[in-house]
Write a protein that holds these residues in place. Structure first.
Motif, short mmCIF file in Angstrom:
data_model
loop_
_atom_site.label_atom_id
_atom_site.label_comp_id
_atom_site.label_asym_id
_atom_site.label_seq_id
_atom_site.Cartn_x
_atom_site.Cartn_y
_atom_site.Cartn_z
N ASP A 58 42.26 22.80 -72.08
CA ASP A 58 41.22 23.79 -72.37
C ASP A 58 41.60 25.11 -71.70
N SER A 59 42.32 25.92 -72.42
CA SER A 59 42.91 27.14 -71.89
C SER A 59 42.08 28.38 -72.22
N VAL A 60 42.12 29.35 -71.33
CA VAL A 60 41.49 30.65 -71.59
C VAL A 60 42.18 31.31 -72.78
N LEU A 61 43.48 31.25 -72.81
CA LEU A 61 44.23 31.88 -73.89
C LEU A 61 44.16 31.02 -75.14
N ARG A 62 43.55 31.55 -76.21
CA ARG A 62 43.44 30.84 -77.48
C ARG A 62 44.58 31.21 -78.41
N VAL A 89 47.65 29.34 -79.67
CA VAL A 89 48.01 28.55 -78.49
C VAL A 89 47.31 27.19 -78.51
N VAL A 90 46.07 27.15 -78.97
CA VAL A 90 45.33 25.89 -79.00
C VAL A 90 46.05 24.87 -79.88
N SER A 91 46.41 25.30 -81.08
CA SER A 91 47.15 24.38 -81.97
C SER A 91 48.46 23.95 -81.34
N ALA A 92 49.16 24.88 -80.72
CA ALA A 92 50.44 24.56 -80.09
C ALA A 92 50.25 23.55 -78.96
N ASN A 93 49.20 23.71 -78.16
CA ASN A 93 48.97 22.81 -77.03
C ASN A 93 48.48 21.43 -77.44
N PHE A 94 48.11 21.28 -78.71
CA PHE A 94 47.66 19.98 -79.21
C PHE A 94 48.57 19.46 -80.33
N SER A 115 53.62 23.53 -72.60
CA SER A 115 52.31 24.13 -72.78
C SER A 115 52.45 25.65 -72.88
N LEU A 116 51.63 26.25 -73.74
CA LEU A 116 51.65 27.71 -73.90
C LEU A 116 50.42 28.38 -73.27
N SER A 117 49.70 27.66 -72.42
CA SER A 117 48.47 28.19 -71.83
C SER A 117 48.67 29.49 -71.06
N PHE A 118 49.82 29.66 -70.45
CA PHE A 118 50.12 30.89 -69.73
C PHE A 118 51.20 31.69 -70.45
N GLY A 119 51.39 31.43 -71.73
CA GLY A 119 52.42 32.12 -72.49
C GLY A 119 53.77 31.45 -72.29
N ALA A 120 54.83 32.17 -72.63
CA ALA A 120 56.17 31.62 -72.49
C ALA A 120 57.19 32.75 -72.49
N VAL A 163 41.17 34.98 -79.50
CA VAL A 163 42.15 35.23 -78.45
C VAL A 163 41.71 34.65 -77.10
N ILE A 164 40.44 34.82 -76.71
CA ILE A 164 39.98 34.44 -75.38
C ILE A 164 38.92 33.35 -75.47
N ASN A 165 38.97 32.42 -74.52
CA ASN A 165 38.04 31.31 -74.42
C ASN A 165 37.45 31.33 -73.01
N GLY A 166 36.19 31.00 -72.88
CA GLY A 166 35.59 30.96 -71.56
C GLY A 166 34.14 30.53 -71.63
N LEU A 167 33.52 30.47 -70.46
CA LEU A 167 32.12 30.10 -70.37
C LEU A 167 31.29 31.29 -69.95
#
Length: 185
Positions: A58-62, A89-94, A115-120, A163-167
């Motif tokens: 569950d990454s901030v970066l979508r 990024v979500v699709s890539a991480n799953f 994982s691409l949560s922090f980019g690459a 682009v961004i995910n959060g609470l």
């Protein structure tokens, strides 16, 4: 580059952007991280602190947008130079071709470096190390002082963007027993 240099104003703006985005990313990621731990009953498991795996889940970066610097052909589709390309990024991480059992949180995931949560590459997050350290410290405080006192919780997500995910908020109800909380200086 090519004799062009950043002005003092541009340098100051760059530093401000890095600081502001790092704070916001860490804040959002910490909330998502805690929610993931709560959803999966992992907050009481002090041995489970695979930060990279939980952030992959569950990454901030979508996603992010890039401009093709050259003509690109991918799966028979041509993206001409200059095309805006959205990377999800979500699709890539799953991606099942990259991660075994991608929906599961696996403590000893062998392929976590994909994982691409922090980019690459060139676009890897400059603040990733700091963000992970801050999250680890925050989780240590929560597990040490609060995890056995959580009675209920409720999360409200920020409005969805691509682009961004959060609470927006993460409300946690704690038991009244405060005798177990101590503060070490």
């Amino acid at each position: 580059q090519g004799g062009d240099k950043l002005s003092n104003e541009e340098l100051i703006m760059l530093i401000e952007i890095i600081i502001a985005s790092g704070i916001d990313t860490t804040r959002c990621q910490l909330g998502l991280f805690v929610r993931t731990l709560l959803e999966n009953n992992l907050l009481n498991n002090k041995d489970f602190l695979n930060i990279e795996e939980i952030i992959r889940h569950d990454s901030v970066l979508r996603g992010t947008v890039r401009i093709a610097s050259v003509d690109i052909e991918y799966n028979g589709v041509i993206f001409p130079k200059g095309t805006l390309v959205y990377l999800n990024v979500v699709s890539a991480n799953f991606d099942k071709l990259v991660f075994k059992n991608p929906k599961e949180i696996i403590q000893e995931r062998k392929d976590i470096n994909k994982s691409l949560s922090f980019g690459a590459g060139l676009h890897y997050c400059l603040g990733a190390v700091l963000a992970k350290a801050e999250i680890e410290e925050g989780i240590n405080v929560l597990t040490d002082r609060l995890s056995d006192r959580i009675e209920s919780w409720e999360a409200t997500e920020l409005p969805a963007t691509s682009v961004i995910n959060g609470l927006e908020s993460l409300k946690v109800k704690l038991s009244a027993n405060i005798s177990s909380i101590s503060c070490n200086a």
